[in-house]
Each structure stands twice: as structure tokens, then as C-alpha cells.
Design an enzyme around this catalytic site. Structure first.
Site, PDB file in Angstrom:
ATOM      1  N   ASN A 139      50.924  24.689  59.326  1.00 45.11           N
ATOM      2  CA  ASN A 139      50.043  25.136  60.398  1.00 45.11           C
ATOM      3  C   ASN A 139      50.609  24.844  61.785  1.00 45.11           C
ATOM      4  OD1 ASN A 139      47.418  26.454  59.958  1.00 45.11           O
ATOM      5  ND2 ASN A 139      47.209  24.879  58.396  1.00 45.11           N
TER       6      ASN A 139
ATOM      7  N   ILE B  54      40.986  27.443  49.935  1.00 41.39           N
ATOM      8  CA  ILE B  54      39.979  28.265  49.261  1.00 41.39           C
ATOM      9  C   ILE B  54      40.585  29.225  48.246  1.00 41.39           C
ATOM     10  CG2 ILE B  54      38.235  28.172  51.107  1.00 41.39           C
ATOM     11  CD1 ILE B  54      39.158  31.033  51.898  1.00 41.39           C
TER      12      ILE B  54
ATOM     13  N   CYS C   9      39.756  19.813  58.274  1.00 46.35           N
ATOM     14  CA  CYS C   9      40.713  20.528  57.436  1.00 46.35           C
ATOM     15  C   CYS C   9      41.333  21.550  58.361  1.00 46.35           C
ATOM     16  CB  CYS C   9      40.022  21.145  56.225  1.00 46.35           C
ATOM     17  SG  CYS C   9      38.491  22.009  56.602  1.00 46.35           S
TER      18      CYS C   9
ATOM     19  N   ASP D 127      39.624  24.874  59.475  1.00 45.09           N
ATOM     20  CA  ASP D 127      38.540  25.293  60.342  1.00 45.09           C
ATOM     21  C   ASP D 127      37.377  24.316  60.339  1.00 45.09           C
ATOM     22  OD1 ASP D 127      39.670  27.728  61.288  1.00 45.09           O
ATOM     23  OD2 ASP D 127      39.378  28.546  59.281  1.00 45.09           O
ATOM     24  N   GLY D 128      37.374  23.441  59.341  1.00 48.56           N
ATOM     25  CA  GLY D 128      36.330  22.427  59.328  1.00 48.56           C
ATOM     26  C   GLY D 128      35.007  22.921  58.790  1.00 48.56           C
ATOM     27  N   TRP D 129      35.048  23.976  57.961  1.00 44.33           N
ATOM     28  CA  TRP D 129      33.769  24.398  57.363  1.00 44.33           C
ATOM     29  C   TRP D 129      33.814  24.472  55.835  1.00 44.33           C
ATOM     30  CZ3 TRP D 129      34.641  28.719  61.255  1.00 44.33           C
ATOM     31  CH2 TRP D 129      35.635  29.621  60.800  1.00 44.33           C
ATOM     32  N   ASP D 130      34.950  24.213  55.252  1.00 46.24           N
ATOM     33  CA  ASP D 130      34.997  24.219  53.791  1.00 46.24           C
ATOM     34  C   ASP D 130      35.227  22.815  53.227  1.00 46.24           C
ATOM     35  OD1 ASP D 130      34.599  27.007  53.405  1.00 46.24           O
ATOM     36  OD2 ASP D 130      36.629  27.339  54.155  1.00 46.24           O
ATOM     37  N   ARG D 131      36.498  22.419  53.207  1.00 43.03           N
ATOM     38  CA  ARG D 131      36.812  21.093  52.673  1.00 43.03           C
ATOM     39  C   ARG D 131      36.097  19.997  53.441  1.00 43.03           C
ATOM     40  NH1 ARG D 131      43.098  22.713  52.100  1.00 43.03           N
ATOM     41  NH2 ARG D 131      42.463  24.121  53.757  1.00 43.03           N
TER      42      ARG D 131
END
Lengths: 647, 549
Positions: free
Chosen positions: A250, A276, A338, A340-344
Site C-alpha cells: 500500500n 475481503i 486496516c 479503510d477501517g471498516w472491515d477487519r
């Protein structure tokens, strides 16, 4: 309606894969919201209702002798097999369903047409049932170090964040704005969980836009302020939940991770949860394994291993455990991110919260937690659950994994949770079914723009009203080991295959008697006995008084005696000491003419055997309307039947 | 006592005992003829009493003068003893080695053990074949009790009394015996009251390569069929294995000679394969690597769960033939002492509600395992840590218990007993103070005079104080046939045995206690309500004259 080419097909056969004898003939109806199958000739409970929004895929198979097979694969892992006599009918149903199950606009989703018989006030009440403000104040916020900052009220700083955000009081607006500009999607560090006892917090954000060398003073100040808002600690953890390699990659795109040299007193840590896409493929493999038809033990275990699913669950659990230990044992605050900070990030923060705080192990607590860490913080439900037709690559079972982590914990700590497995499964269904408005859209802002609260209903009150079904009879909140931090073992053998979720509709695979149901019945009966006992004590006491004082209270004694004689007249409920709660209903048996002299492979493989009992029970609808029996399929398909299973 | 010379150092101070999930204990280590004892001599710490017979293998390690002995037990527990002093450590290690591998049965602990409890019901007398025959007689007169084997000459591994078809005389039995491996001619195992169908068991027929036949054997098993009915022969081996057996004089029933029987082959593994499977499984469970892939692949490679599945499937098939097909069944493998017994006993648990009570389960083990001649002494000589050359060790009985546990998990309300009873039986089959599992057959037990010289396990288990531990609080008698699922998704790893020492069970024990509490509290309330209701009814009759003035 315009999508329905064929509203009704007759002589359709509903095939039960585990037993050809359970095949039913009936009529298939397509409505604007449901596929309905009504079995012919048989009595009640044979209707099958499938919500279009729960359909994941529709597949036509090659024609067989008996007709044209059509498979409906649902997001709750149910697979429905129809055989339709005419090719043209099959094709029409296929085309109609393909379109109906792939809504293009939010407005097509079921929650907008779902209209239970409640008025506006009740609908609003359902939305008020959970209050995040109350949740933060339960944690002890705001306090002298943390407050709600109104900066995001209009969703201008970050359109995927909620309007109300907790940040350290010491942080100024320019710091927030500066920090948000240095983070993917503007998701600056903000509070997720606050530990009253030692002031340590779990904060969350997205990755910093650090590239190879960029730094941001405001972001550094932000972290410093978070660290300082925990007066007892000298440092804080920054946990990047991605594998190190992914995070490094990244950097080339101008993103990346925190450089320990630029931030004061941080300890940086990679955790290594996969992205994901990996998770989606992994679950796909797991579903394939769960759907194998009489696999050998080797096929099953190898498939389970190759899916890597349990390895991922283990890594999420380990991340949650690391964070909860940092907070509870070291008293150190943690920033989690992580990409974007909305999954993991959502997974790990909420797993850590369940481990840390017994409140999240209660019914209402889990609802609040999902509402806070997932719904309000912008987990992209519509993308991840594929509510609308769109990018298949955005779909991922991120929330499934969280629910599974909770289930794995329930297996290790059977007395620590107020709710049972059925609660998790119900939540799972509602997340995917679009029956209620809670999990529509990808962020709070989108939901507000769409006026979800005005047009749809909230699921939480609905689940709360059914809470008797979801109670864990073994729950012991007062036990010391259920208080405070749970320390699960993360040894590989502690992670199990969640049969009830993935094979929920394969009734023959589950225990034929359920400990859970037994205990729930006993507890219910115990409660009735307690009430009866209290009444008797009262009556007895009054009779004694009567004897002592020789006062004749006509009215009163009439009342009391009628109460007790009416109970005494129904001795069949209680006489005989033991309650008759586990009595088995003998399942209807079919005539057992095994073709033992015919096909040998069949007869010698009991696994393949036709000896099944009972007619298929389709009372478990894949979500239906309020008036339908057992809507949303929470009914345990096993609870009502025992008897011969596949031998 | 001859043990004295084997004990080079009877006592060492300052020994540290380490066990996973338990606090370390420092204390004195003592070796006696049958036990390894470690005591800290403090009131509140637990003492370790380990039967030498329970020790499967030991390993020594030295760091300087501190020696460490890793003791691996047959009940799968692994403990570590840190012993100061190289010489002491070596002495202790070699003593343990010698004491745990005594060859002579009569030196085993059961011959020395004196119970600290009063024997109320002598377990040696609890299960008499005549008794169960009386039950059978009340249902049918098709069977008789034969004394043909009273001196164990017809079949050394059978008991002296055998249930055989009424119309078959002893002479025919002798001829049939000569046609079956080890003389194990077909005998009655189970009579299904509902439809009169039976399970019989035997050893393989000695057809050999030239297809020998034996009219008496054919007549014997045909005598169990009703007119015009067919039966099933379940051969627990694959057809390939059964074919190979011909070369060694064994074989299987030829269709031509047994036209009324249909033969079905299954694939239950032979004993040495099973032992290997156990060793691999336990190795997987003890793997410290913490890698999910490794765990699952090792679990799979051990094949243990596959073996469970295959045995359970075969038992279900036998039960299916009896209950659903209404056909009698003859079960055999090669010797008729291992897989055969697994199948016949599990089928009875599925079919017969009586076998799901504690008493009935004891009867089943006594009849289908002990009397039927499962060679416990040989099979249970070594367990999962056996590193030496194996002779005839195999976890045949443990697999049976595992299968029972699987059914219990699927029907948690249909068994009077709980998991503890199964675990206890596993422990005692491998090492015990009781004589029940010594010897390989009835004849051997008689020679050893076990019933005079040792205490029976059942004498202990059936005491009310002990029984309580084994009772299933959820039990509600269920008269139905119970059909378990044998799908891989439904079969679980028996954690109570295989992960028993690798995890803390505090939370699970607590859950069990809570379950017991919920049910006991309910019963208590029932009683209270009932007695109050009686009291009130009494008061009402006393008062009634007053109330109707």
C-alpha cells in the site's frame, strides 16, 4: 411486478437431497417479494417461502428425466431444488427470479415494502430501541478527557463515519481535520471502546497516507492526544490488522502504515488478517465443503482445511485477544486500523469488546455492539452482503466472521453468554434478508439520505420481543470467570466447524435431541412452578390465619379457594413428579422397504440410505411476513422432532 | 515382595511435578510396587497417585545434574517430573520402566488391591448368562442355552454357556465350530423383541481356497430364519481382504451354499491399523505448533474419525436390517473378537433402549465384550504413546466407546449415563485396581481366579455414591430406536478423552454443574408444589364443614 413472467407453475417438485422419499409435488408461485411453494395434498407446514432478497443465485441444471431442475441458492446457505416439468416454465421462472433476486435500486428491497401492522409511533419506537448515546454513557463517556466532537455532524469531514464521534478533549478542530486528510477516506482515529476501570481505549481509523516518507503533524498529535487521554500508560499500541506484505504494498500507492519513528511512544504491530477477497474465496470453499453430498471423513476434513476458513477465524480471534489483553491487562490504549477501517477493523474491535466487556455478552449488548462498531461506523453492508446488483468483488463475509467468532467463544464459555446460537443465526439472516432497514446502505449518511428510518422498520426491537427464544439457559452472569476479560484458548483444536450455520437446513445432520431446548423447557417450567408455589404459600398462609382468628372472610376465601381449586383440578400438569418435557414424538416413519436386494452399493452404505423419517419440514421459511408462521427462520428445525435419522 | 528388587530408589525429595493447566507441585516422590506417588505433604495440595500399569512410556532428559522424566500415560496424560540428582533420576526411570512392564498378570495391582469400601453387590455375580436367558425365554422358545463349551474345548475364547437355536444339537455345534476361525461358531448376540429378528455373531468361516463347506454351519444359521425369509451376513472386511483371507484358510460364506443370505462387505480396519490411527491422533492433539493447517491435516491423516464413521455406519446398517428390513443378521470379521463386537454392541445401543441405561450398558459390556472374548489384556497392553514393538495392541474398545459417545451427543436425553462413565471405562480398560478387564477371555479369567482374588469394577461403579457421577441429568427414557447421523459434519472429536489434558475444563465443568443445578432445582420445586397441594387438599376437607354453613 413487471419482472414476473410466470406467476404460477403447477406440478413442480421440491427435491430433498438427503432423501428422495421426501420429494414433494406442489405449486410454485412468484410474488413481488417471495417465491412460494405450496405442497399439494399434504396438511399444514409444508409451504416454503423464500424472500427474493435472500436469494444469492439461481441456477438451471441440465434436464433430467423428470423435468428441468432449478436451484435457488440462498444467502443463508439454504439450497432449494425444484424440478419443473416444462422447459419454458423453468426458463421463465429462472429469468424472473434472476431479475427479482438482483435488485438494482434500494427501493426494490423488501424492507421498503414490508409493512407490519404497526403505526408510525411504533415504527419510530423500534428505531429508538437502541441508543448509541446511552451506550457511550454506559461506558462512562463523555468524561473529562473524552467528548463528542460535532465536527462530523454534516458528514463533511468523513462521509462514512457517524455524525457523533468521540475524540480526546485536548484535540482541536484543525488537528482532526489535518488527521482526517492524512487518512484513507478521511477516517481519522476516533474512539470505539472505553474501559472505565483503567481509562484505556480502543480507537479505530483507516490507514495513514504515509507512502514511503510522508508524515502529518496533526495525525501525530492526534495519536499523542489519544495516548495522553489514558493517564496511566506511557505508550499505546498501533495495530495494523493486515499482513505486513499487504501494508507495505500500500505504501507504493501513497498509503501504508505508521512509522514508529514519527509517532511518540507508539508500539506498532501487524496482525495478518487477510483481505475481503481472500475471505470471500475461503467462505466459498467452505460452503462447497458443507454442501458435499455424503462426503467421506477425509474429503470433509481436507476440504475444511483447504478452505482455510478456520485459520482466518483463528487469526481474527487472536487479534481480538491481543487488543483486549492490552486494554484489560496492560491498561494500554490501542489504535486499530486496516486499509479503510471498516472491515477487519470492525471485526477486531468488536471481538475485543466481546472479550473485554460482559455487557456485549448480553442480548442487548450484542445488538448495541453491532449497531456501534458495524452499522454506525460504516461497514459497507450493501456491498459486502450484495444487497444490490453490483460489484461481485465487493462481496465478503466479514460480518459472518465476527458472528462466528462469537459462536466459537460461546463454545468455549457456555455460561458466559446471555444469548444462544439461534440469536446469532437470526442476526445473520436479518443482515442478509433486507427485511428490516438496519443493514441497508453502506453508511449512516446514506441511510439518512434514503430516509430509512421513515420508510422501514428496525430489527432490534423485533428480536428483543422474541428474546425468550434466544436465551441461553446456562447463562451465569455472576460467575467470576464470566466477569471481565474472557481468555479463550486459540489452540487450533478449539476452533470448530459451525454446523448449525452452514448446514442449518440439513436437518438430518444435527443432534436429534437438543440439550438447549430441553434446558429451556425445564427453565420455563421452573418459572411456572415458582409462581404456583408462591400462590400456594399465599393460600396456605391465609388458611392458617383463618384457623387462628376464626374470622370468616367470605369474599376473600371464595376468591382464594377458587384460585387454588382451579389449579388443583388440573393435576395432569404436575403429578408424577418429573416434568414430561423431554418426551419424544415418534417421527412419522415411512414404510421402510429398503431395496437391500436391489442395488447393493446403496444398501450397504447406510449413509446413503433412504430410511428417513418424517416429511420434510419446511416451516422454516427463508424470511416471510409478520403474519406467517415462524418468519425469519429462527425456528429450530430440530426442536419439534426426534426419531430415526439417516442411519 | 518381589517388587523390592525392582525399586532401586524408593524415595526422592525435592521432586517437582509439572502438569499442563495445573499448578506445579514440589514434594517427595515415592515408588511402591504398584504406584508412583508424589506428595508435597501439605494439606491443601493434591497428591499424585499413578498406577505403574497406567504408564505407557517414559523419556529421560538431563540438564546438568537435574534430571527430567516425562511420563506418558495410557489415559493420554503427560506429566513431567524434575528430579534432582542424576543417579536418583536414572534409578527412578529404570524402576518405573521395569514396574510398568511387568509381564505376569498375577503381579498386577488388582491382585493386591483391597477395597476401602464395603462390597454390597459383588460385581462378579451381577451378570449371569442364565439370567439374560430367562428374559429371552419369556419372549421366545426358539433358543436354548448350550453347555457344549463348558470346558472351553470347543471354543477357547467363548464362555461356557452359549445361546443357540433350539433345534441345533451340540454335535452340530461342534462341527460348525470346526468350520469357524478359533471355533467361534455363530451364536445369538441380540434378540429384537419388536419383530423377533436376531443378531448373531461368529468368526470367519474356514472355506479356504478350495471352497470348503459345512452343512452344520449352514443349518445352524438357517435355523434362525423364518420360513421364506432372507438374512444378511455383514462381513466387517472389504471383499478384497476377505478374499485374501482364503489363502490363510479363512474366507467368507459362498452364495451358493448360503442362498438365503445376502452378504454385505464393510471396511472396518484391522487392529494394527487402528493402533497406528490412535498414535497419530494423539500426536496431532499434542502438537504445540498452533497451526490450523497442521492440526486439520494431522487429524485427517490419523484417520481416527474415519474409523469412527465406518464402525458407526456398519452398526447402523446392522440395526437397519433388523428394525426396518425385518431380517436377521450374522456379523463377523476375521476372528470375531474385535470389529464384530463393535458392530453387534453398537447396533444394540441403537435398537434397544435397555442398553442406554447404566445397568443395561454394563450388561452389554459384560456380555458383548468380556464374555464374548474381546482380548482386553492384549489389546490394552499399550496405548497411544507405545513406542516399542507392538504385538496385538489396538484401541478397539476405545473406538466403541467413542462411537457410543457420538450417539450420546446426538441423543443427549436418551442415555441414563453421561460421558464420565465412558471415560471411566476407557481408563479402567487400560489400567485399573479392579480385575474386570484382566485376561483375554472367560477361560483365562477363570484360571486367574479373578472373581476370588480381585474386586470387580462393577462392585465399585454400582455403589450409589459412585453412580451419581455417571448419571445424565437430562435422561428421559426413550423407547424408540435411535438413528444417529454418520455424516462427517455430525461426528465430533471426543474432546473429553483426546483433549482432556490439553485444555482447561473449568468453563465446561461449570456449564455441566449449572445444567445439573437447573434440573435439580426444577425437581425440588415439583416436590414442594406437590406436597403443598396435598396439604391444601387436606386443609380443604377439614375446612369444608365450616365453609358450607
Amino acid at each position: 411486478m413487471e419482472h414476473i413472467r410466470m406467476p404460477k407453475v403447477e406440478h413442480v417438485r421440491l427435491v430433498d437431497r438427503s432423501s428422495s422419499r421426501r420429494t414433494q409435488v406442489g405449486t410454485l408461485y412468484l410474488t413481488a417479494t417471495h417465491t412460494i411453494f405450496v405442497g399439494k395434498g399434504s396438511e399444514d407446514r409444508n409451504d416454503l417461502w423464500v424472500l427474493h432478497s435472500l436469494v444469492c443465485n439461481v441456477v438451471k441444471h441440465k434436464a433430467s428425466q423428470s423435468g428441468y431442475p432449478l436451484l435457488i441458492i440462498c444467502k443463508n446457505f439454504q439450497v432449494i431444488r425444484f424440478i419443473i416439468p416444462q422447459e419454458s416454465d423453468c426458463h421463465d421462472v429462472y429469468i424472473s427470479l434472476s431479475r427479482l433476486s438482483r435488485p438494482e435500486k434500494y427501493e426494490e428491497l423488501y424492507c421498503f415494502s414490508f409493512n407490519p401492522n404497526v403505526d408510525k409511533a411504533e415504527r419510530e419506537h423500534s428505531w429508538d430501541f437502541l441508543d448509541l448515546k446511552a451506550e457511550y454513557s454506559r461506558m462512562g463517556l463523555p468524561n473529562k478527557l473524552w467528548h463528542v466532537n460535532p465536527i462530523n455532524r454534516e458528514y463533511r469531514v468523513c462521509d462514512t463515519y457517524p455524525a457523533d464521534l468521540f475524540v480526546p478533549k485536548s484535540v482541536t478542530l484543525p488537528v482532526i481535520v489535518g488527521s482526517s486528510k492524512f487518512r484513507s477516506r478521511g477516517r481519522f482515529p476516533t474512539l470505539s471502546y472505553y474501559c472505565k476501570e483503567n481509562h484505556a481505549t480502543i480507537c479505530r481509523s483507516s490507514q495513514p497516507l504515509s507512502g514511503f516518507s510522508a508524515r502529518c503533524l496533526e495525525d501525530e498529535q492526534m495519536l499523542q492526544a489519544i495516548m495522553k487521554s489514558n493517564p496511566g500508560s506511557r505508550f499505546m499500541y498501533v495495530v495494523d490488522t493486515r499482513p505486513k506484505l499487504n501494508a507495505m504494498a500500500n505504501r507504493a500507492a501513497g498509503k501504508g502504515y505508521e512509522n514508529e519513528d514519527n509517532y511518540c511512544n507508539i508500539k506498532f504491530q501487524f496482525i495478518g488478517i487477510e483481505n475481503i477477497h481472500v475471505m470471500r474465496n475461503s467462505q466459498q470453499k467452505l460452503i462447497e465443503v458443507s454442501a458435499l453430498h455424503s462426503p467421506s471423513m477425509g474429503e470433509f476434513l481436507t476440504g475444511l482445511e483447504n478452505s482455510d476458513w478456520l485459520r482466518h477465524i483463528k487469526s481474527i480471534m487472536e487479534a481480538g485477544l491481543f487488543i483486549s489483553k492490552a486494554v484489560a491487562e496492560e491498561g494500554v490504549s490501542v489504535l486499530v486500523h486496516c486499509s479503510d477501517g471498516w472491515d477487519r477493523t470492525a471485526q477486531v474491535c468488536s471481538v475485543a469488546s466481546v472479550l473485554l466487556d460482559p455487557y456485549y455478552r448480553t442480548l442487548k449488548g450484542l445488538m448495541v455492539l453491532i449497531e456501534k462498531d458495524w452499522v454506525s461506523f460504516g461497514h459497507m453492508f450493501s456491498h459486502r452482503c450484495g444487497h444490490l446488483i453490483g460489484e461481485a468483488k465487493e462481496v465478503s463475509p466479514v460480518i459472518d466472521q465476527f458472528l462466528e467468532c462469537v459462536w466459537q467463544l460461546m463454545e468455549q464459555f457456555p455460561c458466559a453468554f446471555e444469548y444462544n446460537e439461534k440469536f446469532l443465526i437470526s442476526i445473520h439472516i436479518h443482515i442478509y434478508s433486507c427485511h428490516y432497514g438496519n443493514f441497508i446502505c453502506n453508511s449512516q449518511k446514506e441511510r439518512k439520505d434514503l430516509c430509512i428510518k421513515e420508510k422501514a422498520h428496525s430489527v432490534w426491537l423485533h428480536l428483543w420481543e422474541k428474546k425468550l427464544d434466544f436465551m441461553n439457559p446456562l447463562f451465569k452472569p455472576d460467575q467470576s470467570q464470566n466477569q471481565g476479560l474472557l481468555r479463550p484458548s486459540t489452540a487450533p483444536y478449539c476452533f470448530k466447524y459451525w454446523r448449525r450455520l452452514y448446514n442449518r437446513f440439513d436437518r438430518e445432520l444435527h443432534p436429534r435431541q437438543s440439550e438447549l431446548d430441553c434446558l429451556m423447557t425445564v427453565k420455563e417450567e421452573t418459572q411456572k412452578l415458582e409462581e404456583e408455589l408462591a400462590l400456594y404459600e399465599q393460600v396456605k398462609c391465609q388458611i392458617f390465619n383463618f384457623h387462628l382468628h376464626k374470622v370468616f372472610l367470605f369474599n376473600f376465601s371464595d376468591h382464594v379457594f377458587s384460585a387454588y381449586t382451579s389449579l388443583a383440578n388440573t393435576p395432569q400438569d404436575y403429578i408424577g413428579g418429573a416434568p414430561n418435557v423431554f418426551t419424544l414424538q415418534q417421527g412419522e416413519r415411512e414404510s421402510a422397504e429398503l431395496c437391500l436386494f436391489g442395488d447393493q452399493t446403496k444398501s450397504s452404505d447406510a449413509d446413503n440410505s433412504d430410511q428417513e423419517s418424517g416429511v420434510a419440514d419446511f416451516s422454516s421459511h427463508s424470511s416471510g411476513e409478520e403474519s406467517l408462521p415462524s418468519e425469519d427462520s429462527v425456528k429450530d428445525p430440530d426442536s419439534d422432532e426426534t426419531g430415526p435419522n439417516r442411519a | 515382595m518381589e517388587f523390592a528388587e525392582l525399586i532401586k530408589t524408593p524415595r526422592v525429595d525435592g521432586v517437582v511435578l509439572r502438569r499442563p493447566f495445573m499448578p506445579t507441585v514440589e514434594g517427595t516422590l515415592c515408588l511402591t510396587g504398584h504406584h508412583l506417588i508424589l506428595s508435597s505433604r501439605q494439606d491443601n495440595t493434591e497428591e499424585l497417585w499413578l498406577l505403574h500399569a497406567n504408564i505407557d512410556s517414559t523419556e529421560k532428559r538431563f540438564v546438568g545434574s537435574l534430571g527430567t522424566i516425562i511420563v506418558k500415560c495410557k489415559d493420554l496424560r503427560v506429566i513431567q517430573l524434575d528430579i534432582p540428582g542424576m543417579e536418583e533420576c536414572l534409578n527412578i526411570a529404570s524402576s518405573i520402566e521395569a514396574l510398568s512392564t511387568l509381564d505376569s498378570v498375577s503381579l498386577m495391582y488388582p491382585f493386591f488391591y483391597r477395597p476401602l469400601f464395603e462390597v454390597i453387590e459383588d460385581g462378579w455375580q451381577s451378570f449371569v448368562p442364565e439370567e439374560s436367558f430367562k428374559d429371552l425365554e419369556s419372549m421366545t422358545d426358539e433358543w436354548r442355552l448350550s453347555e457344549v463349551n463348558k470346558d472351553f474345548s470347543v471354543c477357547p475364547s467363548y464362555p461356557s454357556l452359549l445361546t443357540v437355536p433350539r433345534d441345533i444339537d451340540d454335535e452340530s455345534l461342534c462341527k460348525a465350530a470346526s468350520f469357524r476361525h478359533g471355533g467361534r461358531f455363530p451364536v445369538l448376540s441380540y434378540y429384537h423383541k419388536k419383530n423377533g429378528m436376531v443378531i448373531m455373531r461368529a468368526a470367519q468361516p474356514l472355506t479356504g481356497t478350495n471352497g470348503r463347506r459345512c452343512k452344520e454351519d449352514e443349518k445352524l444359521i438357517n435355523a434362525t430364519l423364518c420360513a421364506g425369509k432372507r438374512g444378511y451376513i455383514i462381513d466387517t472386511r472389504t471383499i478384497a481382504v476377505a478374499q485374501q483371507a482364503k489363502a490363510r484358510g479363512g474366507g467368507f460364506e459362498q452364495e451358493a451354499n448360503y442362498p438365503q443370505w445376502r452378504r454385505i462387505h464393510k471396511a472396518i480396519e484391522r487392529s494394527n491399523v487402528l493402533q497406528d490411527s490412535l498414535i497419530k491422533l494423539v500426536e496431532a492433539c499434542n502438537d504445540q505448533s498452533h497451526s490450523m493447517d497442521r492440526w486439520l491435516s494431522k487429524l485427517e491423516a490419523s484417520n481416527w474419525q474415519s474409523n469412527v464413521k465406518e464402525i458407526l455406519t456398519t452398526a447402523c446398517l446392522a440395526a437397519q436390517c433388523i428394525d426396518r428390513e425385518g431380517a436377521s443378521v450374522l456379523v463377523h470379521g476375521t476372528e470375531g473378537t474385535d470389529s464384530t463386537l463393535q458392530v453387534t454392541s453398537l447396533a444394540q445401543i441403537i435398537l434397544d433402549p435397555a442398553c442406554r441405561t447404566i445397568r443395561g450398558f454394563e450388561v452389554l459390556i459384560e456380555r458383548e465384550w468380556l464374555q464374548a472374548g474381546h482380548p482386553f489384556q492384549q489389546r490394552c497392553a499399550q496405548s497411544a504413546y507405545s513406542n516399542g514393538k507392538l504385538r496385538s495392541e489396538a484401541p478397539v474398545f476405545l473406538l466403541f466407546l467413542d462411537c457410543v459417545w457420538q450417539i450420546l451427543r446426538q441423543f443427549p436425553c436418551s442415555f441414563q449415563f453421561n460421558e464420565n462413565l465412558l471415560i471411566m471405562l476407557f481408563e479402567h480398560a487400560y489400567a485399573s485396581q479392579f480385575g474386570t478387564f484382566l485376561g483375554n477371555c472367560v477361560a483365562e479369567r477363570g484360571k486367574l481366579q479373578l472373581s476370588q482374588k480381585t474386586v470387580s469394577l462393577w462392585s465399585w461403579v454400582n455403589r450409589p455414591q459412585e453412580l451419581e457421577r455417571f448419571l445424565n441429568p437430562l435422561y428421559e427414557p426413550n423407547n424408540l430406536v435411535i438413528w444417529p447421523s454418520v455424516a462427517p459434519q455430525s461426528l465430533l472429536l471426543w474432546e473429553g478423552v483426546f483433549l482432556r489434558w490439553n485444555r482447561s475444563t473449568k468453563c465446561l465443568d461449570e456449564a455441566y454443574q449449572e445444567m445439573v443445578h437447573i434440573i435439580e432445582y426444577n425437581k425440588e420445586l415439583q416436590n414442594k408444589v406437590n406436597s403443598l397441594r396435598r396439604q391444601l387438599a387436606q386443609l380443604e376437607t377439614e375446612d369444608s364443614p365450616l365453609q358450607t354453613p
